[in-house]
Design a protein around this motif. Structure first.
Motif, PDB file in Angstrom:
ATOM      1  N   GLY A   1       0.815   0.873   5.170  1.00 46.42           N
ATOM      2  CA  GLY A   1       1.403   1.303   3.970  1.00 46.42           C
ATOM      3  C   GLY A   1       2.031   2.735   4.922  1.00 46.42           C
ATOM      4  O   GLY A   1       1.588   2.223   6.640  1.00 46.42           O
ATOM      5  N   GLN A   2       3.134   2.628   4.516  1.00 43.19           N
ATOM      6  CA  GLN A   2       3.706   3.848   5.360  1.00 43.19           C
ATOM      7  C   GLN A   2       3.708   5.393   5.565  1.00 43.19           C
ATOM      8  O   GLN A   2       4.066   5.873   6.346  1.00 43.19           O
ATOM      9  CB  GLN A   2       5.128   4.048   4.368  1.00 43.19           C
ATOM     10  N   GLY A   3       2.362   5.619   5.212  1.00 47.44           N
ATOM     11  CA  GLY A   3       1.959   7.035   5.415  1.00 47.44           C
ATOM     12  C   GLY A   3       2.428   8.560   5.290  1.00 47.44           C
ATOM     13  O   GLY A   3       3.838   8.184   4.099  1.00 47.44           O
TER      14      GLY A   3
ATOM     15  N   LEU B   1       1.236  -1.254  -0.150  1.00 44.99           N
ATOM     16  CA  LEU B   1       0.443   0.535   0.156  1.00 44.99           C
ATOM     17  C   LEU B   1       0.534   1.180   0.111  1.00 44.99           C
ATOM     18  O   LEU B   1       2.066   1.592   0.584  1.00 44.99           O
ATOM     19  CB  LEU B   1      -1.144  -0.134   1.527  1.00 44.99           C
ATOM     20  N   VAL B   2       0.505   2.125  -0.530  1.00 44.56           N
ATOM     21  CA  VAL B   2       1.126   3.694  -0.939  1.00 44.56           C
ATOM     22  C   VAL B   2       0.013   4.731  -0.757  1.00 44.56           C
ATOM     23  O   VAL B   2      -0.181   4.776  -1.512  1.00 44.56           O
ATOM     24  CB  VAL B   2       1.934   4.232  -1.553  1.00 44.56           C
TER      25      VAL B   2
ATOM     26  N   TYR C   1      -0.976   9.721   7.792  1.00 48.71           N
ATOM     27  CA  TYR C   1      -2.361   9.683   7.628  1.00 48.71           C
ATOM     28  C   TYR C   1      -1.971   7.923   7.224  1.00 48.71           C
ATOM     29  O   TYR C   1      -1.119   7.766   6.176  1.00 48.71           O
ATOM     30  CB  TYR C   1      -3.515  10.146   6.952  1.00 48.71           C
ATOM     31  N   TYR C   2      -2.570   6.662   7.848  1.00 46.71           N
ATOM     32  CA  TYR C   2      -2.270   5.425   7.021  1.00 46.71           C
ATOM     33  C   TYR C   2      -3.610   4.884   6.305  1.00 46.71           C
ATOM     34  O   TYR C   2      -4.833   5.188   7.103  1.00 46.71           O
ATOM     35  CB  TYR C   2      -1.526   4.776   8.132  1.00 46.71           C
ATOM     36  N   CYS C   3      -3.895   4.183   5.456  1.00 48.84           N
ATOM     37  CA  CYS C   3      -4.075   2.953   5.276  1.00 48.84           C
ATOM     38  C   CYS C   3      -3.578   2.113   5.865  1.00 48.84           C
ATOM     39  O   CYS C   3      -2.544   1.563   4.708  1.00 48.84           O
ATOM     40  CB  CYS C   3      -4.858   3.277   3.113  1.00 48.84           C
TER      41      CYS C   3
END
Length: 119
Positions: A110-112, A4-5, A94-96
């Motif tokens: 993801g890395q945020g 995830l990005v 913010y992260y997914c």
């Protein structure tokens, strides 16, 4: 395996808007429930929103309900978080996350992306 990005973060004035994107690799992404979280310095990670694999079910934290909207485009393997009426207290990374296992447990993160709201 899914990667995830996140993107779309940045600096915005209070009252402004941003749209975050969570782009995923892997053909199974379209079958996953996806969530958005944030973490501000010195604070715990906070759940914001969640969307079902088909996009038909969404859930929001009270702190963002009515201001943030989660959506997805499975053809693009992307989930979005539209953020309106931003406040300085929305400043955070913010992260997914994908493949929901219950409460705040997800298989992939993801890395945020940093969001900073100035007053």
């Amino acid at each position: 395996q899914v990667q995830l990005v996140e993107s779309g973060g940045g600096l915005v004035q209070a009252g402004g808007s941003l749209r975050l994107s969570c782009a995923a690799s892997g053909r199974t992404f379209s079958t996953y429930t996806v969530g958005w979280f944030r973490q501000a310095p010195g604070k715990e990670r906070e759940f914001l929103a969640r969307i079902s694999w088909a996009g038909t079910i969404t859930n929001y934290a009270d702190s963002v309900k009515g201001r943030f909207t989660i959506s997805r485009d499975n053809a693009k393997n992307t989930v979005y978080l539209q953020m309106n009426s931003l406040k300085p207290e929305d400043t955070a990374v913010y992260y997914c996350a994908a493949n929901w296992k219950g409460p705040t447990t997800y298989d992939y993160w993801g890395q945020g992306t940093q969001v900073t709201v100035s007053s």
